[in-house]
Design a protein around this motif. Structure first.
Motif, mmCIF file in Angstrom:
data_model
loop_
_atom_site.group_PDB
_atom_site.id
_atom_site.type_symbol
_atom_site.label_atom_id
_atom_site.label_comp_id
_atom_site.label_asym_id
_atom_site.label_seq_id
_atom_site.Cartn_x
_atom_site.Cartn_y
_atom_site.Cartn_z
ATOM 1 N N LEU A 221 0.950 -1.156 -0.062
ATOM 2 C CA LEU A 221 0.061 -0.096 -0.056
ATOM 3 C C LEU A 221 0.904 1.416 -0.022
ATOM 4 C CD1 LEU A 221 -2.684 1.652 0.573
ATOM 5 C CD2 LEU A 221 -2.494 1.123 2.805
ATOM 6 N N LEU A 222 1.765 1.306 0.788
ATOM 7 C CA LEU A 222 2.829 2.333 0.987
ATOM 8 C C LEU A 222 3.503 2.633 -0.283
ATOM 9 C CD1 LEU A 222 3.832 2.261 4.588
ATOM 10 C CD2 LEU A 222 2.172 3.595 3.727
ATOM 11 N N GLN A 244 2.116 5.584 12.278
ATOM 12 C CA GLN A 244 3.662 4.944 12.158
ATOM 13 C C GLN A 244 3.829 4.678 10.967
ATOM 14 O OE1 GLN A 244 1.030 3.441 14.222
ATOM 15 N NE2 GLN A 244 1.338 1.145 14.313
ATOM 16 N N ASP A 245 2.894 4.556 10.082
ATOM 17 C CA ASP A 245 2.883 4.134 8.375
ATOM 18 C C ASP A 245 3.314 5.605 7.826
ATOM 19 O OD1 ASP A 245 2.154 1.597 8.768
ATOM 20 O OD2 ASP A 245 -0.025 1.985 8.653
ATOM 21 N N LEU A 246 2.686 6.715 8.499
ATOM 22 C CA LEU A 246 3.092 7.842 7.616
ATOM 23 C C LEU A 246 4.837 8.310 7.727
ATOM 24 C CD1 LEU A 246 0.283 10.048 8.705
ATOM 25 C CD2 LEU A 246 0.384 8.238 7.251
ATOM 26 N N ARG A 251 7.701 4.692 2.715
ATOM 27 C CA ARG A 251 6.719 4.975 2.161
ATOM 28 C C ARG A 251 6.961 5.864 0.943
ATOM 29 N NH1 ARG A 251 4.790 10.191 2.272
ATOM 30 N NH2 ARG A 251 5.800 10.806 4.287
ATOM 31 N N ARG A 252 6.236 5.403 -0.224
ATOM 32 C CA ARG A 252 6.335 6.240 -1.409
ATOM 33 C C ARG A 252 4.823 7.122 -1.458
ATOM 34 N NH1 ARG A 252 7.160 3.606 -7.335
ATOM 35 N NH2 ARG A 252 6.330 5.450 -8.752
ATOM 36 N N LEU A 253 3.857 6.617 -0.940
ATOM 37 C CA LEU A 253 2.667 7.250 -0.899
ATOM 38 C C LEU A 253 2.593 8.818 -0.612
ATOM 39 C CD1 LEU A 253 -0.341 6.465 -1.054
ATOM 40 C CD2 LEU A 253 -0.412 6.422 1.389
ATOM 41 N N SER A 293 15.558 15.050 2.982
ATOM 42 C CA SER A 293 14.607 13.643 3.571
ATOM 43 C C SER A 293 14.189 13.054 2.498
ATOM 44 C CB SER A 293 13.482 14.075 4.299
ATOM 45 O OG SER A 293 12.881 13.292 4.557
ATOM 46 N N PRO A 294 14.445 11.663 2.767
ATOM 47 C CA PRO A 294 13.906 10.675 1.637
ATOM 48 C C PRO A 294 12.449 10.584 1.789
ATOM 49 C CG PRO A 294 14.534 9.281 3.353
ATOM 50 C CD PRO A 294 15.118 10.791 3.736
ATOM 51 N N HIS A 295 11.857 11.170 2.483
ATOM 52 C CA HIS A 295 10.464 10.975 2.643
ATOM 53 C C HIS A 295 9.732 12.040 1.628
ATOM 54 C CE1 HIS A 295 11.184 8.924 6.376
ATOM 55 N NE2 HIS A 295 9.952 8.293 6.250
ATOM 56 N N PRO A 296 8.775 11.519 1.032
ATOM 57 C CA PRO A 296 7.860 12.561 0.287
ATOM 58 C C PRO A 296 6.897 13.184 1.034
ATOM 59 C CG PRO A 296 6.998 10.499 -0.294
ATOM 60 C CD PRO A 296 8.236 10.264 0.536
#
Length: 359
Positions: A221-222, A244-246, A251-253, A293-296
């Motif tokens: 999903l992520l 915690q998923d965020l 996470r690519r979402l 950050s690698p997080h979008p």
């Protein structure tokens, strides 16, 4: 049927452009012997003159409070805060049976006045299937807004449009990057609408339903760019997204659209937000994108009257289904089940019903 008096009220929400009954279906009711009063409304997509031509009576906006005692008031969204006592039977989406904020106060208003809520969400057949719903258009618009947000073309404030115009904005343009999308609840009405919108946009979504969510593949999903939730839960289930998923490093979402908008309910499958978005501010950022950050970033769309953005198309479809049920209005069948569900909700909250009239 000759004694039935329906009273189509004006919607107090300024962004509610839909109507549960269009003039052509109003004509069917009038021709069958129903008295139909229609309130004037500055934002309803269809003009009052078309209802007059269909044989309806006309009344000022908000005059339902003094309608005849036996009139059945019909609308779509929330009632105004007054009067404190609701004496009529009301047909609308009450959002009051899943412990949503304000639910108990609404039900107590009905109990105080001796009226009743016939909730359109619970107008179902013998097998529990909805008999009139905006689901397709909710899913279609949810996915459409998610596409526009992902492509950087979602402009606020939102304004009502037509399907032809919206479809044109959805089509892939030069320079649009490809992205992946997943629809959960893909086999339902809303899910079907979401799939149609994605395909109009040139995106073939991953489609999940019950089989794929019994044991949810959260990493999968992520790994999608866009997620549209079209699940209407009737019993509590494990959430699809958790806090915690965020912050999951994988996470690519980037864009989430919650079509269902069960915020504040124990049935909410996306308990990562606490308030809906709206036409003025359709997107809420749940996570920023810090430098290096690698997080979008992660953006949320959670608008609880999505079909009103295509008011003519969604009203026409809904009215075609609802008029069939109104032609059979009575104490048995679907309407009787609506009344039973209302009384059950009152009992669950310990509310003394008072002297409710029978449908």
């Amino acid at each position: 049927m000759t004694e039935l008096h329906l009273w189509l009220r004006h919607e107090v929400r300024s962004t509610e452009r839909r109507t549960p009954l269009v003039p052509s279906d109003a004509r069917r009711l009038v021709d069958s012997g129903v008295t139909l009063t229609v309130e004037e409304s500055p934002q309803r997509i269809l003009p009052i003159e078309e209802y007059e031509a269909a044989g309806c009576r006309v009344a000022p906006a908000g005059s339902w409070v003094s309608a005849p005692h036996r009139a059945v008031v019909i609308g779509l969204k929330e009632l105004p805060d007054e009067p404190a006592e609701l004496t009529h039977q009301h047909i609308f989406f009450g959002h009051a049976y899943k412990r949503q904020p304000g639910a108990e106060a609404l039900l107590r208003r009905f109990a105080a006045g001796g009226g009743a809520l016939l909730d359109l969400e619970y107008l179902v057949d013998d097998d529990g299937r909805r008999l009139a719903a905006f689901g397709f258009w909710a899913g279609y618009l949810g996915a459409a807004l998610a596409v526009l947000q992902q492509r950087g073309r979602l402009a606020a404030p939102l304004t009502p449009t037509s399907k032809e115009v919206l479809d044109e904005t959805l089509r892939r343009a030069d320079g649009d990057e490809e992205f992946t999308a997943v629809v959960i609840g893909a086999l339902g009405r809303s899910g079907r609408g979401a799939r149609v919108a994605f395909r109009t946009a040139g995106v073939e979504p991953t489609c999940w339903d019950l089989a794929e969510t019994r044991d949810l593949d959260r990493p999968a999903l992520l790994a999608h760019d866009v997620f549209v939730n079209a699940v209407l839960a009737t019993t509590p289930i494990p959430p699809f997204l958790r806090e915690q998923d965020l912050d999951d490093p994988a996470r690519r979402l980037r864009t989430v659209c919650d079509v269902t908008c069960d915020v504040g309910s124990e049935l909410n499958v996306l308990p990562v937000y606490d308030r809906t978005t709206d036409w003025e501010h359709p997107v809420r950022r749940l996570r920023e994108n810090p430098p290096h950050s690698p997080h979008p970033p992660l953006d949320l769309i959670a608008i609880d009257n999505l079909p009103s953005l295509l008011p003519r198309e969604s009203s026409t479809d809904f009215s075609a289904a609802l008029v069939l049920q109104l032609l059979e209005f009575g104490a048995d069948g679907p309407w009787g089940r609506c009344l039973d569900r209302f009384r059950q909700a009152c009992r669950e909250l310990g509310i003394t019903e008072g002297e409710f009239r029978h449908v």
